[in-house]
Structures are given as structure tokens and as C-alpha cells.
Design a protein around this motif. Structure first.
Motif, PDB file in Angstrom:
ATOM      1  N   SER A   1       8.639 -22.293  -1.825  1.00 36.34           N
ATOM      2  CA  SER A   1       7.625 -21.331  -2.239  1.00 36.34           C
ATOM      3  C   SER A   1       6.225 -21.941  -2.191  1.00 36.34           C
ATOM      4  O   SER A   1       5.257 -21.274  -1.804  1.00 36.34           O
ATOM      5  CB  SER A   1       7.929 -20.830  -3.654  1.00 36.34           C
ATOM      6  N   ALA A   2       6.123 -23.210  -2.578  1.00 33.10           N
ATOM      7  CA  ALA A   2       4.817 -23.875  -2.538  1.00 33.10           C
ATOM      8  C   ALA A   2       4.330 -24.022  -1.102  1.00 33.10           C
ATOM      9  O   ALA A   2       3.131 -23.884  -0.827  1.00 33.10           O
ATOM     10  CB  ALA A   2       4.902 -25.242  -3.212  1.00 33.10           C
ATOM     11  N   HIS A   3       5.238 -24.304  -0.180  1.00 34.37           N
ATOM     12  CA  HIS A   3       4.854 -24.402   1.226  1.00 34.37           C
ATOM     13  C   HIS A   3       4.427 -23.036   1.771  1.00 34.37           C
ATOM     14  O   HIS A   3       3.526 -22.942   2.616  1.00 34.37           O
ATOM     15  CB  HIS A   3       6.029 -24.934   2.061  1.00 34.37           C
ATOM     16  N   LEU A   4       5.053 -21.963   1.257  1.00 37.71           N
ATOM     17  CA  LEU A   4       4.729 -20.627   1.758  1.00 37.71           C
ATOM     18  C   LEU A   4       3.472 -20.046   1.121  1.00 37.71           C
ATOM     19  O   LEU A   4       2.646 -19.425   1.794  1.00 37.71           O
ATOM     20  CB  LEU A   4       5.914 -19.676   1.498  1.00 37.71           C
ATOM     21  N   GLN A   5       3.312 -20.276  -0.208  1.00 41.04           N
ATOM     22  CA  GLN A   5       2.230 -19.602  -0.917  1.00 41.04           C
ATOM     23  C   GLN A   5       1.179 -20.542  -1.502  1.00 41.04           C
ATOM     24  O   GLN A   5       0.187 -20.087  -2.069  1.00 41.04           O
ATOM     25  CB  GLN A   5       2.819 -18.749  -2.058  1.00 41.04           C
ATOM     26  N   GLY A   6       1.409 -21.831  -1.395  1.00 40.69           N
ATOM     27  CA  GLY A   6       0.428 -22.776  -1.916  1.00 40.69           C
ATOM     28  C   GLY A   6       0.700 -23.159  -3.360  1.00 40.69           C
ATOM     29  O   GLY A   6       1.536 -22.574  -4.050  1.00 40.69           O
ATOM     30  N   GLY A   7      -0.014 -24.195  -3.848  1.00 39.72           N
ATOM     31  CA  GLY A   7       0.158 -24.678  -5.207  1.00 39.72           C
ATOM     32  C   GLY A   7       1.125 -25.845  -5.270  1.00 39.72           C
ATOM     33  O   GLY A   7       1.933 -26.056  -4.357  1.00 39.72           O
ATOM     34  N   ILE A   8       1.024 -26.604  -6.346  1.00 37.71           N
ATOM     35  CA  ILE A   8       1.907 -27.756  -6.573  1.00 37.71           C
ATOM     36  C   ILE A   8       2.879 -27.375  -7.688  1.00 37.71           C
ATOM     37  O   ILE A   8       2.456 -26.912  -8.755  1.00 37.71           O
ATOM     38  CB  ILE A   8       1.103 -28.998  -6.988  1.00 37.71           C
ATOM     39  N   PRO A   9       4.188 -27.524  -7.472  1.00 38.36           N
ATOM     40  CA  PRO A   9       5.170 -27.110  -8.483  1.00 38.36           C
ATOM     41  C   PRO A   9       4.965 -27.848  -9.809  1.00 38.36           C
ATOM     42  O   PRO A   9       4.788 -29.069  -9.838  1.00 38.36           O
ATOM     43  CB  PRO A   9       6.515 -27.491  -7.851  1.00 38.36           C
ATOM     44  N   ASN A  10       4.988 -27.089 -10.899  1.00 34.23           N
ATOM     45  CA  ASN A  10       4.874 -27.714 -12.221  1.00 34.23           C
ATOM     46  C   ASN A  10       5.989 -28.726 -12.460  1.00 34.23           C
ATOM     47  O   ASN A  10       5.800 -29.732 -13.150  1.00 34.23           O
ATOM     48  CB  ASN A  10       4.915 -26.636 -13.314  1.00 34.23           C
ATOM     49  N   ALA A  11       7.177 -28.471 -11.882  1.00 29.26           N
ATOM     50  CA  ALA A  11       8.313 -29.377 -12.088  1.00 29.26           C
ATOM     51  C   ALA A  11       7.992 -30.770 -11.563  1.00 29.26           C
ATOM     52  O   ALA A  11       8.370 -31.773 -12.172  1.00 29.26           O
ATOM     53  CB  ALA A  11       9.552 -28.817 -11.393  1.00 29.26           C
ATOM     54  N   ASP A  12       7.276 -30.834 -10.425  1.00 30.94           N
ATOM     55  CA  ASP A  12       6.906 -32.141  -9.881  1.00 30.94           C
ATOM     56  C   ASP A  12       5.896 -32.846 -10.774  1.00 30.94           C
ATOM     57  O   ASP A  12       5.935 -34.071 -10.942  1.00 30.94           O
ATOM     58  CB  ASP A  12       6.331 -31.984  -8.466  1.00 30.94           C
ATOM     59  N   ILE A  13       4.985 -32.082 -11.336  1.00 28.80           N
ATOM     60  CA  ILE A  13       3.985 -32.664 -12.232  1.00 28.80           C
ATOM     61  C   ILE A  13       4.648 -33.141 -13.518  1.00 28.80           C
ATOM     62  O   ILE A  13       4.348 -34.219 -14.036  1.00 28.80           O
ATOM     63  CB  ILE A  13       2.879 -31.644 -12.554  1.00 28.80           C
ATOM     64  N   GLU A  14       5.592 -32.346 -14.018  1.00 29.34           N
ATOM     65  CA  GLU A  14       6.265 -32.709 -15.267  1.00 29.34           C
ATOM     66  C   GLU A  14       7.190 -33.916 -15.095  1.00 29.34           C
ATOM     67  O   GLU A  14       7.520 -34.590 -16.079  1.00 29.34           O
ATOM     68  CB  GLU A  14       7.046 -31.503 -15.795  1.00 29.34           C
ATOM     69  N   SER A  15       7.606 -34.185 -13.859  1.00 31.16           N
ATOM     70  CA  SER A  15       8.449 -35.359 -13.631  1.00 31.16           C
ATOM     71  C   SER A  15       7.676 -36.658 -13.864  1.00 31.16           C
ATOM     72  O   SER A  15       8.267 -37.736 -13.943  1.00 31.16           O
ATOM     73  CB  SER A  15       9.003 -35.344 -12.201  1.00 31.16           C
ATOM     74  N   LEU A  16       6.346 -36.550 -13.976  1.00 35.90           N
ATOM     75  CA  LEU A  16       5.498 -37.708 -14.255  1.00 35.90           C
ATOM     76  C   LEU A  16       5.165 -37.803 -15.749  1.00 35.90           C
ATOM     77  O   LEU A  16       4.163 -38.405 -16.134  1.00 35.90           O
ATOM     78  CB  LEU A  16       4.199 -37.602 -13.448  1.00 35.90           C
ATOM     79  N   GLU A  17       6.049 -37.229 -16.565  1.00 38.46           N
ATOM     80  CA  GLU A  17       5.789 -37.136 -18.001  1.00 38.46           C
ATOM     81  C   GLU A  17       5.527 -38.497 -18.635  1.00 38.46           C
ATOM     82  O   GLU A  17       4.721 -38.611 -19.560  1.00 38.46           O
ATOM     83  CB  GLU A  17       6.973 -36.461 -18.694  1.00 38.46           C
ATOM     84  N   ARG A  18       6.182 -39.558 -18.158  1.00 38.77           N
ATOM     85  CA  ARG A  18       5.967 -40.869 -18.766  1.00 38.77           C
ATOM     86  C   ARG A  18       4.511 -41.321 -18.628  1.00 38.77           C
ATOM     87  O   ARG A  18       3.989 -42.042 -19.468  1.00 38.77           O
ATOM     88  CB  ARG A  18       6.907 -41.908 -18.164  1.00 38.77           C
ATOM     89  N   PHE A  19       3.845 -40.861 -17.550  1.00 37.90           N
ATOM     90  CA  PHE A  19       2.420 -41.171 -17.393  1.00 37.90           C
ATOM     91  C   PHE A  19       1.573 -40.277 -18.299  1.00 37.90           C
ATOM     92  O   PHE A  19       0.604 -40.742 -18.909  1.00 37.90           O
ATOM     93  CB  PHE A  19       1.997 -40.977 -15.942  1.00 37.90           C
ATOM     94  N   TRP A  20       1.923 -39.009 -18.385  1.00 40.59           N
ATOM     95  CA  TRP A  20       1.110 -38.083 -19.200  1.00 40.59           C
ATOM     96  C   TRP A  20       1.196 -38.432 -20.677  1.00 40.59           C
ATOM     97  O   TRP A  20       0.258 -38.147 -21.440  1.00 40.59           O
ATOM     98  CB  TRP A  20       1.560 -36.638 -18.981  1.00 40.59           C
ATOM     99  N   GLN A  21       2.287 -39.057 -21.105  1.00 40.06           N
ATOM    100  CA  GLN A  21       2.371 -39.477 -22.506  1.00 40.06           C
ATOM    101  C   GLN A  21       1.352 -40.571 -22.816  1.00 40.06           C
ATOM    102  O   GLN A  21       0.861 -40.669 -23.935  1.00 40.06           O
ATOM    103  CB  GLN A  21       3.788 -39.987 -22.806  1.00 40.06           C
ATOM    104  N   VAL A  22       1.047 -41.385 -21.805  1.00 39.74           N
ATOM    105  CA  VAL A  22       0.071 -42.457 -21.993  1.00 39.74           C
ATOM    106  C   VAL A  22      -1.347 -41.960 -21.718  1.00 39.74           C
ATOM    107  O   VAL A  22      -2.308 -42.387 -22.364  1.00 39.74           O
ATOM    108  CB  VAL A  22       0.406 -43.648 -21.064  1.00 39.74           C
ATOM    109  N   PHE A  23      -1.473 -41.035 -20.754  1.00 39.57           N
ATOM    110  CA  PHE A  23      -2.780 -40.465 -20.391  1.00 39.57           C
ATOM    111  C   PHE A  23      -2.749 -38.954 -20.642  1.00 39.57           C
ATOM    112  O   PHE A  23      -2.693 -38.150 -19.695  1.00 39.57           O
ATOM    113  CB  PHE A  23      -3.085 -40.726 -18.909  1.00 39.57           C
TER     114      PHE A  23
END
Length: 804
Positions: A449-471
Motif C-alpha cells: 500500500s505504501a508503494h502504491l499510495q505513498g507514506g511510510i508504514p507506522n509499523a516500520d517506525i514503531e519497530s524502532l521503539e528502542r530508539f524512541w524510548q531514548v529519543f
């Protein structure tokens, strides 16, 4: 001056080069290790009537030195070794190698020259002040050689040595503790060169009683020498086939029982039944099943199990096949699991061992808790290693992690878990590790869907949660909400890294991540190192402290930080500490003059050249003294170096511009097609064309400018070298400690930790950049771009009079 480990190792390996042409590594190891033994015991015990080894008159290494150049050198060396062997009950141990073998060492002058050079290499090593107890410099050198011999011996002859990294794991997981008494016993039925037994003994506070058996005569001899070099002369090593003729028995003829057993038996031995009828085994070793006739893996495991006391514990290295092969092995495996004898299984990386590339595992046995066992603790350590030539090697951090996880029974995702016995029963008692631990990394899936309509999936961003906890606020700096379930990038891909580095949360993280190092440097008390200290105890103390201080720092792996220290120790710091514990801090003032033997080049690169004299600094590089005591001179030299570089570049550019076929300086080229100051001067006498004369004058001016800059630089460099040379002898002990601890050790370690912080940040940068680039152009945009370019092509074709 004390021997540095690296210097000792390089000297020993140079001795191997003298023999390399006449035989392969599996043969010349006997010669080199015998001479190492002779040199060590001669330096250590000659003239000592109470020494561990008695060195009789005419049986020392000094007597070998007297033979250099003698036409009977080989025969006489054999005589010297034989005398020492007879005096110390070492016949068949140190006299295995024949130093008069013309097929291996050459005839006449070739043999004389080769053996004379070999003795000369060992002659330059003073081992009298180096201990083999506690900090076994010679024992470590022995293992260094064994590893190289095993590497070079090839598949058929490399099994006499278990990689020391694997030995360390086996020794630490077998169950030896600080409470283990000295009279506790450790046994290895296929002991090779004895490294596993020694590592296990080292784990007990006062050592263990060592018992081993080895089928190969030469390898059993290596094990005996290894025991002595490690100050374990009472270790009992017997020659013979353990399975068909076990030596260690009790008074009534049954197998002697031991507290601990460690082993790395030959993998999948196809001749294990030679000399034995398993169905009528006198010792009852195969009550739980008879292994396949052509595969002896379980034969050794069952022998070890039978050789353990009722409270005994063991650790055995075996190929992975023992975990899942069927038929007779499946029945044995089922019986052992039901009896509760298997405490744990540790899967190792492939290609660790010499002689085979197949992966292996460590099976940990424990009879004491067998009745109460409800599960088996499993570790998949197959991913933790580094490449080392054509082999894989465990790093210090890999070893520490395995031992920590196993001893504390820590359950880590994709790495370790306690598997209930019922789960094995449901899998027909198959122990194949991947059935119980999925060590594979999660697959990186693309979002259609992201390839068809654009945008970055929230699931991919949330997979970096260990970084967001620090930043916590960095995510909002990089991304904004988009359509449902997706977000949009706020920062271009090429700006991601600079944005992260400039973010205040990253700055705070960097400071927090360096705080434990600052605390560690204060608590490490490195200035307290003094003669008599044990370097291995020093590195254990400071490395465990550093590991503990980084145990709770987010994003950073404490094992990665630990590895930074261990790598620096291996490369630099251990050499320094070995010098300090023998020569004290005053060694930091010392410069050793390098003098080459007649007809030979210097074997070491000098650190300082004063006139025609060349010097090597034992502990403190001249650059550190320059920076601490003469910073203005260093800055001045930096300016002069830049001026010289500019002058050289200007000259090179000018010559390149005017030396072409029609160039004004073409006639000034010498026979090597280069313009030199001499060729230019010669041409000036003949030149008449005004433009050529002007070009030659300008070239001369540039040549002179370069020469003047070079001379100025050289003058200041020599003046600085003189000042540094004088400063060495003027150093106070406080100066030496500041230079060595602050400027050398701690500065290097801090740089390594800062690089690790940068590496972690780069992981986040790379992933964010990858996601942005992956979904940067949705399908409608790509389609529109294709259509636009297609129309332009059609227009170009029409303009050219062609129809698309």
C-alpha cells in the motif's frame, strides 16, 4: 627488560620459518615446542636443586648454544635432550623430535645452518624473569603456537588442539566454582595437547587434580610439556586408546570416577569399536544403548558419563548430529534425556575447529541434579563470532555472553530458553536447537500500500521503539502523521544523520553513555599496577567492572563495550602491563637502542632516530611526549608540514602544466621523462627563448621554495626529536603514569567507546534513510514520471523528423 607477549610470539613464529621448508606444521611443531621447553626449563631451573625440573650438567639450553656451527649439531642436541629426559622421567615426552633427521632438516651444512639459526632465535629470549604460574606467559606462547600449528596442519592433523576460546566456555560452564576443593578431579579421555584440562583447572581457586588420556603418542607428549609449562607438572597424562583400553581405573578394575570431565573427542570416529566388543563391555558404559559402529560420538559421551561420580559434572564438545540423528543414537538420546543427565546444550558457530568446518555443540552433563531436572537449558550462539582468515573465531564478548547466560539461566529472545522435558518428548526427543530457538532475524517486509499510495508504514517506525524510548521527541522531528496507518518524512534522506546528531536528546544520550566510562576510569586504579601483579587478574578486574557499569545503558550493548577493552588489551595494553609487573613504571623512561647484527636488517621499526642511532620506546611512544611537553613545537611542525605540502603541490602542478609535448619545460626533461632541479639547471645554460627562460626561472623558484620548506620542516623535526629524547630520562614517575594511563590507554579506550556510540546512532540513521528512500515515490508518481518522459521522447523524435 621483560619479554613482551607479542615480541615472544613473533620470535617463536620466526623459529617456525626456519623449519617450514623441510616439513609440514604437524611435524615441525614437535621441534619448536621442544626447544621452547628446553629454553624455559633451563632459564627457570638451571642451578636450582629444588626446581620442578632438574637440569643436570651438560643438559641445558646453554649447552645447545655451544653447538652452533658444529657439524654434529643434530646428534648432540638429541644427546642433551635425552639427558634432561632421563633425569626427569620425561622419556618419550621431550625426545620425540629427532634433531638429526636429514630428511626433515637437510644434510650437512643445510642442517647445521638451520639448527644454528633456530637455536639463535631462542637464545635471544630471556625467560628467567617470566613466570609460568598464575600468569603463564610461556603457557600462552605454547597455545599461540598450537593454534598456528593447527591452522597450518590441515584437516587430517589439526585435531590435537581445541581452540582456546571454546576451551574457556567449556571450563566455565562445566560447574567448577570458587568452593571447588583442590583435591577435586578433572578428567579428559581424549585430551589432545591438554588445553581443556588446564583451562578447567584454572577455574578452581587452587587448581584441580588432572587426569587425561590421549591415543597419539606425540600429542600425549605435547600435553605433558604443556602441563609443565603451565606449572602443572603433577597433571597425569597417559598414552593409549580410552575406549578400548581405559587407563584410569579403581582398585577393583572398574572405571575411576571423577568430579568433572571435559572433552573434545574426535568427531564421528569411524573406528571406535577397534579392540572393543560393545555388547560385552566390561565397564557397563553402553547400558543406555550401543552407538552406531561407524560413528563414535556417543561412545565418548557414554564413557564420560560412566566416568563421573554420582555428583559429577561434565561438558563435551560434539558435532550437531548427535542432537538429531536417528536409530541407535535416537534411543541413546531419549534415555539420557529421561534420566535427566543433560543439563544444557550450547550451539556454536560453524567453522570454529581445526580439521572440520561443521558446526558443533557443547553438551553439559550434571548427574547431581538429574533426578530433579524438568528441562534442558539451550543456547543458540551460532551467530556470535568474527572471521579470522579461513576460520571463524569467538570473540571475548561472545564467550562472556554464553557463560553469563548459561550460568544465570537467562532466557533471551532468539538466543536462549529453558525447554521443558515434555516438549522434547513431543518432538521424539529430537534436540536440534532450531526446533526450540528461532535465531533468525525478522524479515524486512515491504508494504504494498505504501508503494502504491505513498507514506511510510507506522509499523516500520514503531519497530524502532528502542530508539524512541531514548529519543522520545526525535520521532516527531523526523516524521509527521499521514494517512491512516502511515506517516510522512519531515527531513530529507541526506539530512537524517545531521538532524539526529544535532538533536538535544542525542547530545544528552552521548553524555550519559560516556558517564560510566568516566566512573570506571576513576575506579580502575590503573596507577596501582606494580611488580608481582598478575596481568590476567588486572584485565579480569577492570573488564568486569566496565561490563557491569554498562549493563543498564540503553542502546549500547555492554558486551560490545567490553570487547573494545578486550581488543585494546590484546593489541597494546597487555604488552605494557607485562612490562610494568616486571620492570615497574620506571620502564616508561627507557629507550632501547636497536642494533642490527652484521649483514642483517633491523627486525623492529625504530620509534626515534637521533643521528645514526635508532631507538625503540618500551612503553611510551614519542608522539605522546611531544603532545604533552612540547605542544607549541608540534603545532609549529604542523604549520611547516602544511607549508611543505603546499610548496610540493604548487611545484607539481606547475611542472605538470608545462611538461607536455609542446610545454615550455619539455626540453628540461631528463632521460626518465622528469624535470629535476639538476636537469632544469642544465637546460637554463642552453635556453634562449624568453618564455622558456621565464618558465625555467619560475620552476627554479618553486624548486627552491620546496627545498627551503623541507629543510625548515626537517630542522624543526630533528629539534623536537632531540627534545623528546632528552625528556625521556627527565620523566618523573607521575609523568610516566599520566602519559601511559591518560594519554595512551584511556584516550584510546574513550575514542573506541565514542565510535561505538556513533555506530549505534548510524543504525538508526541507516534505517530511517532506508525507509524514506524505499517509499519516496509512490506508484502514481512513478507512472506520471514515465508518461512525462515518454512524451518528451516522442517530441524529440518528431523534431528530428522521425515518427515514434
Amino acid at each position: 627488560m621483560a619479554i613482551k607477549k607479542t615480541a615472544l610470539y613473533s620470535s617463536l613464529w620466526a623459529s617456525c620459518d626456519e623449519l617450514r621448508g623441510g616439513m609440514d606444521a604437524s611435524q615441525y611443531k614437535d621441534y619448536v615446542l621442544t626447544l621452547l621447553f628446553m629454553k624455559y626449563v633451563s632459564d627457570k631451573f638451571k642451578g636450582d636443586p629444588y626446581g620442578m625440573i632438574l637440569v643436570p650438567q651438560g643438559a641445558s639450553f646453554d649447552d645447545m648454544v655451544e653447538l652452533k656451527g658444529s657439524k654434529n649439531i643434530g646428534e648432540d642436541i638429541n644427546t642433551i635432550i635425552s639427558r634432561l629426559a632421563e633425569e626427569n622421567d620425561l622419556k618419550g615426552v621431550i625426545d620425540v623430535a629427532d634433531f638429526n633427521d636429514e630428511d626433515k632438516l637437510g644434510k650437512d651444512k643445510e642442517m647445521v645452518d638451520r639448527l644454528s639459526k633456530l637455536i639463535g632465535i631462542f637464545e635471544g629470549l630471556d625467560m628467567s624473569s617470566n613466570r609460568a604460574d598464575g600468569d603463564d606467559l610461556l603457557g600462552d606462547a605454547y597455545e599461540y603456537l598450537m593454534r598456528h600449528f593447527a591452522t597450518e596442519s590441515g584437516k587430517s592433523k589439526g585435531q590435537f588442539y581445541t581452540p582456546s576460546e571454546v576451551s574457556r566456555i567449556v571450563a566455565k560452564v562445566v560447574g567448577i566454582s570458587h568452593d571447588t576443593p583442590q583435591d577435586a578431579s578433572v578428567y579428559d579421555p581424549a585430551c589432545g595437547s591438554g588445553s581443556l584440562l588446564l583451562k578447567a583447572s584454572d577455574e578452581a581457586p587452587r587448581g584441580l587434580s588432572i587426569f587425561g588420556q590421549e591415543m597419539d603418542n606425540a600429542t600425549a607428549a605435547l600435553a605433558r610439556m604443556n602441563m609443565i609449562l603451565h606449572n602443572n607438572a603433577t597433571g597425569k597424562i597417559w598414552k593409549g586408546n580410552t575406549l578400548s583400553d581405559p587407563h584410569w581405573k579403581d582398585p577393583i578394575g572398574q572405571l575411576k570416577l571423577f568430579d568433572f570431565a571435559v572433552a573434545n573427542p574426535p568427531f564421528s570416529n569411524k573406528n571406535w569399536t577397534s579392540g572393543i566388543n560393545p555388547t560385552e563391555d566390561l565397564f557397563g558404559r553402553f547400558n543406555w544403548g550401543i552407538p552406531p559402529e561407524k560413528n563414535g560420538d556417543y561412545a565418548f559421551l557414554l564413557h564420560i558419563l560412566k566416568s563421573l561420580k554420582s555428583t559429577g559434572k561434565g561438558a563435551v564438545i560434539l558435532p550437531h548430529g548427535v542432537l538429531f540423528r536417528g536409530n541407535a543414537e535416537a534411543r541413546i538420546r531419549e534415555n539420557l534425556i529421561k534420566q535427566g543427565y543433560i543439563k544444557g546444550i550450547i550451539g556454536l558457530p560453524a567453522n570454529l575447529f581445526y580439521g572440520t568446518g561443521i558446526p558443533a555443540c557443547i553438551i553439559v552433563l550434571d548427574k547431581e541434579q538429574a533426578k530433579h531436572r524438568t528441562g534442558i537449558f539451550m543456547i543458540d550462539a551460532s551467530k556470535g563470532f568474527k572471521k579470522d582468515g579461513n576460520k571463524n573465531r569467538l570473540r571475548d564478548q561472545d564467550i562472556h555472553k554464553v557463560v553469563d547466560v548459561f550460568t544465570r539461566q537467562l532466557q533471551l529472545p532468539r538466543y536462549s530458553r529453558m525447554v521443558p522435558l515434555a516438549e522434547f518428548a513431543g518432538n521424539d526427543y529430537n534436540l536440534n536447537i532450531p526446533r526450540y530457538i528461532d535465531a533468525s532475524e525478522p524479515e524486512d517486509l515491504h508494504d504494498l500500500s505504501a508503494h502504491l499510495q505513498g507514506g511510510i508504514p507506522n509499523a516500520d517506525i514503531e519497530s524502532l521503539e528502542r530508539f524512541w524510548q531514548v529519543f522520545p521527541s526525535l520521532r516527531a522531528t523526523l516524521f509527521k502523521p499521514g494517512r491512516a496507518g502511515y506517516c510522512d518524512a519531515l527531513v530529507g534522506a541526506n539530512q537524517v544523520k545531521s538532524t539526529i546528531l544535532a538533536h538535544p536528546e542525542f547530545t544528552a544520550f552521548s553524555e550519559r553513555s560516556l558517564a560510566p566510562f568516566q566512573q570506571w576510569r576513576d575506579s580502575s586504579n590503573l596507577a596501582s599496577i606494580h611488580p608481582g601483579d598478575k596481568p590476567k587478574a588486572v584485565i579480569h578486574r577492570i573488564s568486569e567492572d566496565l561490563l557491569e557499569r554498562y549493563s543498564a545503558i540503553p542502546l549500547l550493548s555492554k558486551y560490545d563495550v567490553y570487547q573494545i577493552l578486550m581488543d585494546y588489551w590484546a593489541e597494546t595494553m597487555q604488552d605494557d602491563v607485562y612490562v610494568l609487573v616486571q620492570d615497574d613504571w620506571a620502564a616508561g623512561r627507557q629507550l632501547r637502542e636497536l642494533v642490527a647484527k652484521k649483514g642483517e636488517k633491523l627486525k623492529e621499526t625504530p620509534d626515534l632516530v637521533i643521528g645514526k642511532s635508532k631507538y625503540k620506546a618500551e612503553l611510551i611512544p614519542p608522539a605522546l611526549i611531544s603532545m604533552r611537553f612540547f605542544p607549541q613545537k608540534v603545532a609549529r611542525i604542523g604549520q611547516l608540514q602544511a607549508a611543505y605540502d603546499n610548496a610540493s603541490q604548487e611545484l607539481e602542478s606547475y611542472l605538470e602544466e608545462h611538461c607536455g609535448d609542446d610545454g615550455l619545460l619539455n626540453e628540461a626533461l631528463n632521460d626518465k621523462d622528469k624535470v629535476t632541479k639538476a636537469s632544469m639547471t642544465a637546460r637554463q645554460r642552453l635556453a634562449s627563448d624568453p618564455e622558456e627562460v621565464a618558465a625555467l626561472k619560475q620552476a627554479k623558484k618553486l624548486f627552491d621554495a620546496e627545498a627551503n620548506a623541507k629543510n625548515a620542516l626537517k630542522g624543526d623535526e630533528e629539534a623536537l626529536d632531540q627534545a623528546v629524547f632528552r625528556q625521556y630520562s627527565a620523566l618523573s614517575l607521575d609523568d610516566v603514569q599520566a602519559l601511559l594511563i591518560e594519554d595512551k590507554w584511556l584516550a584510546s579506550l574513550q575514542a573506541g567507546i565514542e565510535a561505538e556510540i556513533e555506530r549505534v546512532t548510524q543504525q538508526l540513521t541507516n534505517r530511517v534513510r532506508e525507509l524514506e528512500q524505499r517509499y519516496a515515490c509512490a506508484l502514481p508518481e512513478l507512472t506520471a514520471e514515465v508518461e512525462s518522459r515518454s512524451k518528451r521522447v516522442v517530441e524529440y523524435l518528431r523534431a528530428m523528423g522521425l515518427e515514434a
